[in-house]
Structure formats: C-alpha cells, structure tokens
Design a protein around this motif. Structure first.
Motif, PDB file in Angstrom:
ATOM      1  N   GLU A   1     -10.042  -5.413  22.759  1.00  0.00           N
ATOM      2  CA  GLU A   1     -10.732  -4.109  22.792  1.00  0.00           C
ATOM      3  C   GLU A   1     -11.221  -3.794  24.196  1.00  0.00           C
ATOM      4  N   ILE A   2     -11.809  -4.825  24.829  1.00  0.00           N
ATOM      5  CA  ILE A   2     -12.324  -4.620  26.191  1.00  0.00           C
ATOM      6  C   ILE A   2     -11.174  -4.265  27.141  1.00  0.00           C
ATOM      7  N   ALA A   3     -10.067  -5.009  27.016  1.00  0.00           N
ATOM      8  CA  ALA A   3      -8.910  -4.770  27.893  1.00  0.00           C
ATOM      9  C   ALA A   3      -8.400  -3.340  27.713  1.00  0.00           C
ATOM     10  N   LYS A   4      -8.265  -2.904  26.456  1.00  0.00           N
ATOM     11  CA  LYS A   4      -7.783  -1.529  26.188  1.00  0.00           C
ATOM     12  C   LYS A   4      -8.681  -0.510  26.869  1.00  0.00           C
ATOM     13  N   ASP A   5     -10.005  -0.683  26.652  1.00  0.00           N
ATOM     14  CA  ASP A   5     -10.961   0.282  27.227  1.00  0.00           C
ATOM     15  C   ASP A   5     -10.861   0.322  28.740  1.00  0.00           C
ATOM     16  N   ARG A   6     -10.744  -0.865  29.352  1.00  0.00           N
ATOM     17  CA  ARG A   6     -10.715  -0.909  30.828  1.00  0.00           C
ATOM     18  C   ARG A   6      -9.477  -0.199  31.362  1.00  0.00           C
ATOM     19  N   ILE A   7      -8.351  -0.450  30.732  1.00  0.00           N
ATOM     20  CA  ILE A   7      -7.109   0.172  31.229  1.00  0.00           C
ATOM     21  C   ILE A   7      -7.197   1.689  31.051  1.00  0.00           C
ATOM     22  N   LYS A   8      -7.622   2.111  29.854  1.00  0.00           N
ATOM     23  CA  LYS A   8      -7.662   3.554  29.575  1.00  0.00           C
ATOM     24  C   LYS A   8      -8.670   4.256  30.465  1.00  0.00           C
ATOM     25  N   GLU A   9      -9.743   3.546  30.776  1.00  0.00           N
ATOM     26  CA  GLU A   9     -10.789   4.145  31.614  1.00  0.00           C
ATOM     27  C   GLU A   9     -10.256   4.441  33.022  1.00  0.00           C
ATOM     28  N   HIS A  10      -9.409   3.529  33.543  1.00  0.00           N
ATOM     29  CA  HIS A  10      -8.985   3.663  34.939  1.00  0.00           C
ATOM     30  C   HIS A  10      -7.619   4.295  35.132  1.00  0.00           C
ATOM     31  N   PHE A  11      -6.742   4.164  34.150  1.00  0.00           N
ATOM     32  CA  PHE A  11      -5.363   4.607  34.382  1.00  0.00           C
ATOM     33  C   PHE A  11      -4.847   5.454  33.225  1.00  0.00           C
ATOM     34  N   ASP A  12      -3.861   6.279  33.601  1.00  0.00           N
ATOM     35  CA  ASP A  12      -3.232   7.107  32.604  1.00  0.00           C
ATOM     36  C   ASP A  12      -1.881   6.466  32.272  1.00  0.00           C
ATOM     37  N   CYS A  13      -1.874   5.601  31.269  1.00  0.00           N
ATOM     38  CA  CYS A  13      -0.596   4.991  30.887  1.00  0.00           C
ATOM     39  C   CYS A  13      -0.607   4.624  29.410  1.00  0.00           C
ATOM     40  N   ASP A  14       0.591   4.381  28.885  1.00  0.00           N
ATOM     41  CA  ASP A  14       0.667   3.985  27.476  1.00  0.00           C
ATOM     42  C   ASP A  14       0.166   2.549  27.344  1.00  0.00           C
ATOM     43  N   VAL A  15      -0.667   2.332  26.343  1.00  0.00           N
ATOM     44  CA  VAL A  15      -1.216   0.975  26.172  1.00  0.00           C
ATOM     45  C   VAL A  15      -0.916   0.486  24.754  1.00  0.00           C
ATOM     46  N   ASP A  16      -0.343  -0.720  24.656  1.00  0.00           N
ATOM     47  CA  ASP A  16      -0.063  -1.302  23.340  1.00  0.00           C
ATOM     48  C   ASP A  16      -0.526  -2.761  23.344  1.00  0.00           C
ATOM     49  N   LEU A  17      -1.828  -2.928  23.196  1.00  0.00           N
ATOM     50  CA  LEU A  17      -2.382  -4.292  23.198  1.00  0.00           C
ATOM     51  C   LEU A  17      -2.736  -4.679  21.772  1.00  0.00           C
ATOM     52  N   ARG A  18      -2.309  -5.888  21.385  1.00  0.00           N
ATOM     53  CA  ARG A  18      -2.521  -6.271  19.974  1.00  0.00           C
ATOM     54  C   ARG A  18      -3.243  -7.611  19.871  1.00  0.00           C
ATOM     55  N   THR A  19      -4.079  -7.679  18.833  1.00  0.00           N
ATOM     56  CA  THR A  19      -4.668  -8.978  18.537  1.00  0.00           C
ATOM     57  C   THR A  19      -3.590  -9.795  17.836  1.00  0.00           C
ATOM     58  N   GLY A  20      -3.353 -10.978  18.322  1.00  0.00           N
ATOM     59  CA  GLY A  20      -2.327 -11.801  17.664  1.00  0.00           C
ATOM     60  C   GLY A  20      -1.936 -12.977  18.535  1.00  0.00           C
ATOM     61  N   ASP A  21      -1.210 -13.853  17.893  1.00  0.00           N
ATOM     62  CA  ASP A  21      -0.774 -15.070  18.567  1.00  0.00           C
ATOM     63  C   ASP A  21       0.629 -14.811  19.131  1.00  0.00           C
ATOM     64  N   PHE A  22       0.752 -14.855  20.440  1.00  0.00           N
ATOM     65  CA  PHE A  22       2.019 -14.554  21.109  1.00  0.00           C
ATOM     66  C   PHE A  22       3.139 -15.475  20.614  1.00  0.00           C
ATOM     67  N   LEU A  23       2.807 -16.746  20.414  1.00  0.00           N
ATOM     68  CA  LEU A  23       3.849 -17.696  20.025  1.00  0.00           C
ATOM     69  C   LEU A  23       4.339 -17.422  18.602  1.00  0.00           C
ATOM     70  N   GLU A  24       3.379 -17.055  17.728  1.00  0.00           N
ATOM     71  CA  GLU A  24       3.760 -16.683  16.354  1.00  0.00           C
ATOM     72  C   GLU A  24       4.647 -15.439  16.374  1.00  0.00           C
ATOM     73  N   TYR A  25       4.235 -14.500  17.222  1.00  0.00           N
ATOM     74  CA  TYR A  25       4.986 -13.240  17.341  1.00  0.00           C
ATOM     75  C   TYR A  25       6.431 -13.524  17.758  1.00  0.00           C
ATOM     76  N   LEU A  26       6.578 -14.449  18.712  1.00  0.00           N
ATOM     77  CA  LEU A  26       7.931 -14.802  19.173  1.00  0.00           C
ATOM     78  C   LEU A  26       8.749 -15.412  18.053  1.00  0.00           C
ATOM     79  N   SER A  27       8.105 -16.361  17.340  1.00  0.00           N
ATOM     80  CA  SER A  27       8.834 -17.049  16.266  1.00  0.00           C
ATOM     81  C   SER A  27       9.316 -16.034  15.234  1.00  0.00           C
ATOM     82  N   GLU A  28       8.469 -15.025  14.984  1.00  0.00           N
ATOM     83  CA  GLU A  28       8.837 -14.064  13.955  1.00  0.00           C
ATOM     84  C   GLU A  28       9.841 -13.024  14.447  1.00  0.00           C
TER      85      GLU A  28
END
Ligand SMILES: C[S@@+](CC[C@H](N)C(=O)[O-])C[C@H]1O[C@@H](n2cnc3c(N)ncnc32)[C@H](O)[C@@H]1O
Length: 576
Positions: free
Chosen positions: A84-111
């Motif tokens: 949540e903090i990361a999303k807010d910081r990026i949106k506050e400073h920059f105009d770009c698409d943001v897709d940050l998710r809570t989750g385990d990167f390794l699980e995501y890869l396996s799936e």
C-alpha cells in the motif's frame, strides 16, 4: 522509511530496505546498459519484492529523466502494508500505470510460469518485463520449513543449501523479456561458495552478466551479508558471449594516494584508495569477471594479476628482496649419493667412524620454522677452506674416512667428469662453500603446496633436494628471521600466485630460486618487523611445544601488516 514490522521479524524474513542513493545507482546502471530507452511503447518494469517501493521509484525517475514517458510499474510483496505504501508513493510522485500486488513471488511463478514447460513459457511472453530492479530477501530456504524448501529447490532446479535470493534470480530470468535488463542486489556469497554453484550455472545459462559490483564491507545494510549488485541482460537467440565487468570495494587501512569522496556511491566510480566522507578508506578496483576453471559452476572473482594498488603498497613497505641478503643456492650434489650419504653409518662403524661425517639436512626433515628433530642422514663431506682457498681435504689426514672411501674408489673414479676436471676422486661434485655451512641459514623445499622455510643454527650441510641462503653480506642476522617469517606466510602464497602463476599438479608450487630471490622483505626497523623477528625466534625455540598455531597465526597477520596490507581483505576477495 516506514517501520512495517519489528526488527527481529524483518531479519527473519530477510527484509533490509535499500538506501535511496543505492536505489538510484542501480537504476542508473540498468539504464546505462539499456539501448531501447526512450521507447514509444510502454516500458514494463518489475520488482518481485517491492517493499516500500524505493527501487521502483528510482527506476521510474531515471526513466523519466531519459525521456521515457509511458511506464507500467508492477511488483509483489508478501507484506500488504508495504504494498500500500509503495503504491501511494509511486502515484504521489509519478504518472504511470501501477500494478502492485500482495503475494508471494515464488508462488506466483510456480502457478503462472514453468521453467520445465517451454510451451507454457512461450505463452507467457506477453507477461514479461523490459526491466527488473530488485533487492530480494536473503534467507536460508531451510529456515522456511522442510516442505517449502524442498518445493522451492524442485521448482527452480536448485541443489544444496539454497538461499531465498537464488530462486528470485531464477524467477527474474523467467519474467524478463529476452534482451531485457535486470539490476539485482544479492549477497556476494553465491560467487565463491559451493552452494552457489547451481545458481551461478543458471545465471550464466539465462543471462549475459554485464557487470558485477561487489560492495564488500561497505555496510550498506544492517545485515551481516556482504552485498553485490548484478547487472544482467536476458539472453537472446544467437547472441555472442560478452565480457563481464567486475568492480569491488573493500575497506582498507592503507592511506596511500588516498582520494576523497562524499559517499560510497561516488567512491564506486573512482579507483584506488578512496576515503569516504573524511572517515573510513576503501580500495576500489575495476576489472573483468573471472570464472575459475572456466566452468559454469566455477567460483567467480575479479580477474586481475596483482593489482597495481597492491604492488605499489608492497613496494612502498619493502626494504629489500631475499636475493639481496644472500644468493639462493641449491644444496650439495655428490653424484654418488650411495657412497657419500647414508642413514646407516652408526651400524656400519663402531670405533672407526669416518671423521668427516656431518649431519645432512634433506627434504625428509623439512618443517616450517625448524626442521623435525632427527637428522636421518649424514654426509661424508670431503671439502674445506684452507688459506682462504676452497678445496678438498687432505684425505690422508682422515684415516677412517680415507679407508671407507677407498672401498668405493672404483665407483667414485667412474665419475669421469670429476677426474677430467682435474679434481680428486673422493670429491663431492658440487660441495658449495664449506665456510658458509657455519653460518645461520634459511632452508626451503623446492616443490611444496605451502611454502616450507626453516632456520638452521647448527652449521649443518644442506642436501641438493633443498635450497638455502645465508647472510652473504654479513648484515644483521635478523634479516634472515624476517625473511623466514615472510616466506612461511599466507602473504607469500598470495604474492607467489599473483606474481608467478606457477602451480604444478595437485596445487603444488615451485619455489624456484628465480622466484624466491624476488620475495620482498619489509623494513626491519619498524615495530611490526621487530615483533615479527621476535615471534619467529620464539616459534623456532618453542616449536616442540604444542599449540604453536596461535603464534604462527599472529606472525602471519603481522607479515601482511608489515607490507601495509590486511590479510582479511585478500581472503575475502577469494585470492587464498
Ligand atoms: C530485502 S527487502 C527489499 C525491499 C525493497 N525492494 C527494497 O529494496 O527496499 C525484501 C522484501 O521482500 C519481501 N518478501 C519476502 N519474501 C517474499 C516473497 N516470497 N515474495 C515477495 N516478496 C517477498 C519482504 O516483505 C521485503 O519487503
């Protein structure tokens, strides 16, 4: 920087957030190696362990400065609040698409991605990223529980002790587009440990390594790990191998030609000795990545012969070379050893022992600092100095010796070259200087894995299977003690390997006279040198006692110090 979790929990999960100047530096390194920015297309960037978003923020800023307008920033973290903090910081400073998710990167890869399923992998290509920036967690996978650790090892095809950043590196290879660039903070341990072999192999298989920056003991993070930065490019088909740059920075006590810098990042762009912010000095070197034994699993280190910095530091602290104290000589060569050299004299003779018998030092009694006690062999030494002239003894003056030699006269006269040279039949072919034996001398073995140098204070003769030198110029004998300390040190192993590169089978080194005469001796008047002299004498006299190892360790460390270097530095760099 927000406090997301308690410090203990952070440590357990390998959470050490990256300082902003390091984030900016990695972002700049990624773009330095990237030839597709600015692009009209949307550039997809990814951080698999976002934390509070510091790395993504630096990369977005650097992309904007390069004129890249369209950016999509994606990433994962297991920590919801951090996301949540990361999303807010990026949106506050920059105009770009943001897709940050809570989750385990390794699980995501396996799936979603399978390294074992090539078809599936190709189908995922639309989900791949142009740039990856990451500081993944460092945690022993074993600490995550057996079933999780086994699953990670199997999913990512990793063997042995696996650290969590290994599967992250493998995962980055899966989600990066061919030709895409990644900047990853890792622990430098994977480069020089057996357990790092499988990840080293995977890196070389999937990426071109563009630059390795070993940040050594710069203490960027609170963690005990020594960090390194990997800048890599995902391989494309039919690409030729490229040379990989290697930079390293380690603290040093040396203050030679020190330059000044405001911070470590600035120091990284310099070379040689750099003092940071008026405090600690660091040694920065730039070279190429060297893979030992040329194999994919081989250890990684910086390719370089002894660096100019090391050499000039040694040079500055050097008083003279071994060759300046005395000529390096081989021992005696009889060309009839079975007659002159024996270990059974005492059984051959009772009362009529040859008068000219002298204890002989052979490689059988070789031992660091002091030979092992018993002299197995004695030599019938038929030479002396008379009226300042070297020559053979008057053999008639030594009836027992004469009698014994006469029994072997035929064998000795068979040495035609002795007779043709106008010499007596009972002479030793190479007797060396009979007067020199009286002197204290340093003796060493020609071929051995570890240097083996010892002192003889008993006027013994040295056999031709060893080399020796004495104080030819009649300078202070302490120089011999100093030389012996240097010669038996890890410093000289390092110096030898860097300067002479002459290793034989099974890691044995050849201590040839041409090398040994170039070994350096530090200035004897310094306090360190005085301590070295005293310690090597103490080791010599107390060697028969147990537990001399700590004294030897202490002496070893002093040797490095006497040349303005630190042993730990060189050990760390994997030279030894
Ligand atoms: C070393 S920190 C780095 C954070 C941030 N990227 C930075 O450089 O400041 C590692 C991060 O990985 C996260 N993490 C740990 N295991 C993870 C996993 N399996 N998948 C995704 N994130 C994970 C932690 O919550 C933590 O924020």
């Amino acid at each position: 920087m927000p406090t997301i979790q308690g410090p203990e929990l952070k440590k357990l999960q390998g959470i050490h957030y990256t300082p902003k100047n390091l984030c900016d530096f990695i972002a700049s390194k990624i773009l330095e190696n990237c030839n597709f920015i600015p692009s009209k297309k949307e550039i997809k960037i990814f951080d698999p362990a976002v934390g509070d978003g510091a790395l993504l923020l630096s990369l977005i800023k650097a992309l904007n400065l390069k004129g890249q307008k369209k950016i999509e920033a994606s990433g994962f973290d297991t920590d919801t609040l951090a996301i949540e903090i990361a999303k807010d910081r990026i949106k506050e400073h920059f105009d770009c698409d943001v897709d940050l998710r809570t989750g385990d990167f390794l699980e995501y890869l396996s799936e979603n991605y399978s390294i074992k399923d090539e078809l599936f992998r190709t189908a995922q290509e639309s989900n791949q990223y142009d740039l990856v920036i990451s500081n993944p967690p460092y945690v022993r996978v074993q600490n995550l529980g057996t079933s999780r650790s086994q699953r990670i090892a199997s999913d990512f095809d990793l063997k042995g002790r696996v650290d969590l950043y290994y599967p992250f590196i493998c995962g980055i290879a899966q989600i990066l587009k061919p030709g895409g660039i990644a900047g990853i903070i890792v622990s430098n341990r994977f480069m020089t440990t057996k357990s790092g072999a499988s990840v080293r192999k995977r890196i070389l298989n999937d990426f071109h390594v563009l630059h390795v920056l070993d940040l050594g003991d710069t203490k960027f993070f609170e963690a005990a790990v020594l960090p390194a930065i990997l800048i890599v490019r995902k391989k494309q088909i039919n690409e030729k191998p490229i040379e990989s740059k290697f930079t390293k920075i380690y603290s040093t006590e040396d203050a030679l030609n020190t330059k000044e810098s405001k911070n470590i990042i600035e120091a990284l762009k310099m070379s040689g000795c750099v003092r940071v912010n008026g405090g600690q000095s660091y040694y920065v070197s730039h070279g190429k990545l060297y893979r030992e034994s040329g194999q994919d699993e081989g250890f990684w280190r910086m390719e370089q012969a002894i660096s100019n910095g090391f050499l000039s530091t040694i040079q500055k602290h050097k008083y003279c070379d071994f060759g300046d104290i005395g000529k390096i000589r081989v021992g005696v060569k009889t060309t009839a050893d079975e007659v002159f050299i024996r270990n059974d004299w005492h059984t051959l003779f009772r009362n009529d022992k040859p008068e000219l018998l002298r204890p002989l030092i052979t490689h059988h009694i070789a031992n660091r600092f002091r030979a092992v006690e018993s002299h197995k062999f004695s030599i019938l030494y038929t030479h002396e100095v008379r009226n300042n002239l070297r020559g053979s003894v008057k053999i008639e003056n030594y009836p027992n010796s004469h009698k014994y030699l006469k029994q072997h006269r035929e064998r000795l006269e068979g040495r035609k070259y002795v007779i043709e040279a106008g010499r007596n039949w009972f002479e030793i072919w190479v007797p060396q200087d009979p007067n020199a034996w009286k002197k204290n001398k340093v003796i060493f073995r020609d071929i051995s894995e570890k240097p083996t140098f010892w002192m003889d204070l008993e006027g013994n003769i040295v056999n031709g299977d060893c080399y020796w030198f004495t104080n030819d110029k009649n300078v202070n004998d302490d120089l011999l003690w100093l030389a012996m300390s240097v010669a038996n040190s890890t410093f000289i192993e390092f110096y030898y390997d860097q300067m002479f590169h002459n290793k034989l089978y099974s890691n044995k080194r050849r201590f040839m006279s041409q090398y040994v005469e170039k070994f350096p001796i530090p200035t004897p008047e310094t306090n360190v040198a005085k301590q070295m002299i005293a310690l090597s004498k103490e080791i010599y006299h107390r060697l028969k006692e147990n537990n001399m190892t700590s004294l030897q360790e202490k002496l070893d460390s002093l040797v490095w110090k006497s040349f303005g270097l630190r042993r730990e530095e060189v050990f760390r760099e994997g030279y030894l």
